[in-house]
Design an enzyme around this catalytic site. Structure first.
Site, PDB file in Angstrom:
ATOM      1  N   GLU A   1      -2.696  -3.539   2.191  1.00 11.62           N
ATOM      2  CA  GLU A   1      -2.960  -3.778   0.772  1.00 11.62           C
ATOM      3  C   GLU A   1      -3.935  -4.929   0.517  1.00 11.62           C
ATOM      4  OE1 GLU A   1       1.303  -2.324  -1.137  1.00 11.62           O
ATOM      5  OE2 GLU A   1       0.984  -4.459  -0.769  1.00 11.62           O
TER       6      GLU A   1
ATOM      7  N   GLU B   1       3.358   3.868   1.757  1.00 13.96           N
ATOM      8  CA  GLU B   1       4.441   3.148   1.074  1.00 13.96           C
ATOM      9  C   GLU B   1       4.711   3.842  -0.246  1.00 13.96           C
ATOM     10  OE1 GLU B   1       4.402  -1.082   0.476  1.00 13.96           O
ATOM     11  OE2 GLU B   1       3.422  -1.451   2.401  1.00 13.96           O
TER      12      GLU B   1
END
Length: 489
Positions: free
Chosen positions: A195, A387
């Site tokens: 991320e 995720e």
């Protein structure tokens, strides 16, 4: 000619679950490991009276000094995790019982190079991950490995203030080459940075940089990101040299922004917000800075220091796939603080059409389909949802079981939308739900915000037996995997 319609999840789809070393391993002072940035995320009670900001994303230089000098005064839950370091065999066996095809795990850089600056790696650290990967192989589980998941050796923060310094690039490349060489025959799927766009939310968590030690936080954010882009590109190049069959990807927290109204100004702001989010995979998947950032940097008086060879490095280090985390969508509008909110983790504007989780995160499964369609149209690269999950306050019932129908409902709806995206023509590699086993929360260092299919007996203060108990969702996901996404209950 058009391809035949794909009506379900493809054969070989990588079903599994995701974790991070700093949230599960524990053993922060065992096996030669050095301290990492995540080891200094002190617990702040989110349930305390009057609590407002309980996020442990950010650490100041003053706090770091206090945590270093008087650690006994604070709780650092990520130092103990859920003791995966000693219980990995038990946990992987449970993942295998669910039928996992893949297990996303990260390697702690500080476990391989304790300060990040050693000439030789720590053999005990390398051997630990050998054992984990061998245990996965025993059950036919493919590891999906994140090289840097919200942690790095703290000594690199203290000496260089993290990724704002170009000095970290060769250190990361050396780390990459060591783990690629060591695990070349054990790991096929890799992600460089977790991320990376979350640098916009926490410079410390994403880049190991103390924000109070820089003159301009926004400038430092993009300078640190530039250095990470280069490190990622060099790692991709090294991976292709060392492991020709491997696939290496980038990852963002996918934040799909909707305009609040049909007002053109709101529509434009949504477009700009999405551009700031896509900036990160744009660089890593396309190998160059997108033109829209030229004006963004000019409007914000930002000058990113680049060297002559940087453009060539980015071009040569393009990723093989794009991975995302997806938890929610956002709503944006043209307002005075719009630029500040763009790229933020959570929007203060709530979508009236969506339900909220216990942590006030909007639940938007269709947003996942929209995201996948847009990403695939943009890059025409395989995508990986690595995720997605629901954090909730799970309760052990009188029968000793955890009945988490709410989690099953959440995941079912997202799986359905992934299938729709595949029918829309999206090439999707796999799906690893976040926190497949209860773990320490990234943002708040809580244990009570639970995501897993497996309940871990431990509270926010680290007390408990650490016993593992399958929840109802454990058996639901087992059926989902066995039917390749067809039997959703």
């Amino acid at each position: 000619m058009l391809n035949n319609l794909q009506t379900g999840f493809p054969e070989g789809f990588l079903w599994g679950g995701a974790t991070a070393a700093n949230q599960i391993e524990g053993a922060f002072d065992e096996g030669g490991k050095g301290l990492s940035t995540s080891d200094f995320a002190a617990y702040k009670d989110p349930y305390a009276k009057g609590a407002v900001d309980n996020f442990t994303f950010n650490v100041s230089s003053k706090e770091l000094a206090e945590y270093t000098e008087q650690p006994e005064k604070y709780l650092f839950p990520k130092r103990w995790g859920i003791d995966f370091y000693h219980r990995y065999q038990e946990d992987i066996a449970l993942f295998a019982e669910m039928g996992f095809k893949t297990f996303r795990i990260s390697i702690s850089w500080a476990r391989i190079f304790p300060t990040g600056m050693e000439a030789e790696p720590n053999e005990e650290g390398l051997a630990f991950y050998d054992k984990v990967f061998d245990e996965c192989a025993k059950y036919g589980i493919e590891p999906l490995v994140t090289m840097s998941h919200y942690e790095m050796p703290i000594e690199l923060t203290k000496k260089y203030n993290g990724w704002v310094s170009r000095e970290l690039i060769p250190l990361f490349e050396n780390y990459a080459r060591v783990i690629f060489t060591r695990y070349a025959k054990k790991v096929r799927y890799w992600i460089t940075f977790n991320e990376m766009n979350m640098n916009l939310n926490s410079l410390y968590t994403g880049a190991g940089t103390l924000a109070d030690k820089v003159d301009n936080v926004l400038a430092a954010t993009y300078q640190a990101s530039h250095h990470q882009f280069l490190a990622s590109a060099l790692a991709v190049k090294a991976a292709h040299e060392i492991m020709p069959e491997a696939q290496i990807g980038c990852m963002i927290n996918q934040i799909e922004s909707y305009a609040k109204t049909t007002k053109p100004e709101d529509q434009l702001q949504a477009l700009k917000s999405n551009q700031l989010n896509m900036f990160y995979p744009d660089v890593q998947a396309r190998g160059a800075y997108p033109t829209y950032m030229t004006r963004y940097f000019a409007d914000n008086n930002l000058k990113i220091v680049m060297e002559e060879q940087d453009a060539a490095i980015l071009k040569e280090g393009k990723v093989d796939f794009v991975a995302i985390s997806y938890y929610m969508s956002h709503v944006t509008e043209a307002r005075p603080d719009a630029a500040k909110l763009a790229g933020s983790f959570d929007s203060p504007i709530k979508n009236e059409y969506l339900e909220l989780t216990q942590w006030d995160w909007p639940i938007d499964p269709i947003g996942l389909r929209i995201s996948l369609m847009k990403l695939y149209d943009r890059y025409e690269l395989p995508l990986f949802v690595c995720e997605n999950g629901l954090g909730a306050k799970d309760v052990v019932s009188a029968d000793g079981k955890i009945h988490d129908d709410y989690r099953i409902d959440y995941l079912k709806k997202h799986v359905e939308q992934m299938k729709e995206a595949i029918m829309d023509g999206v090439e999707l590699m796999g799906y690893t739900t976040w926190g497949c086993i209860d773990l320490i929360s990234c943002g708040t260092s809580q244990m009570s915000k639970r995501y897993g299919f497996i309940y871990v007996d431990q509270d926010d203060q680290g007390q408990g037996s650490l016993a593992r108990t399958p929840k109802d969702s454990f058996y639901w996901y087992k059926d989902c995997i066995a039917s390749n996404g067809e039997n959703l209950g």
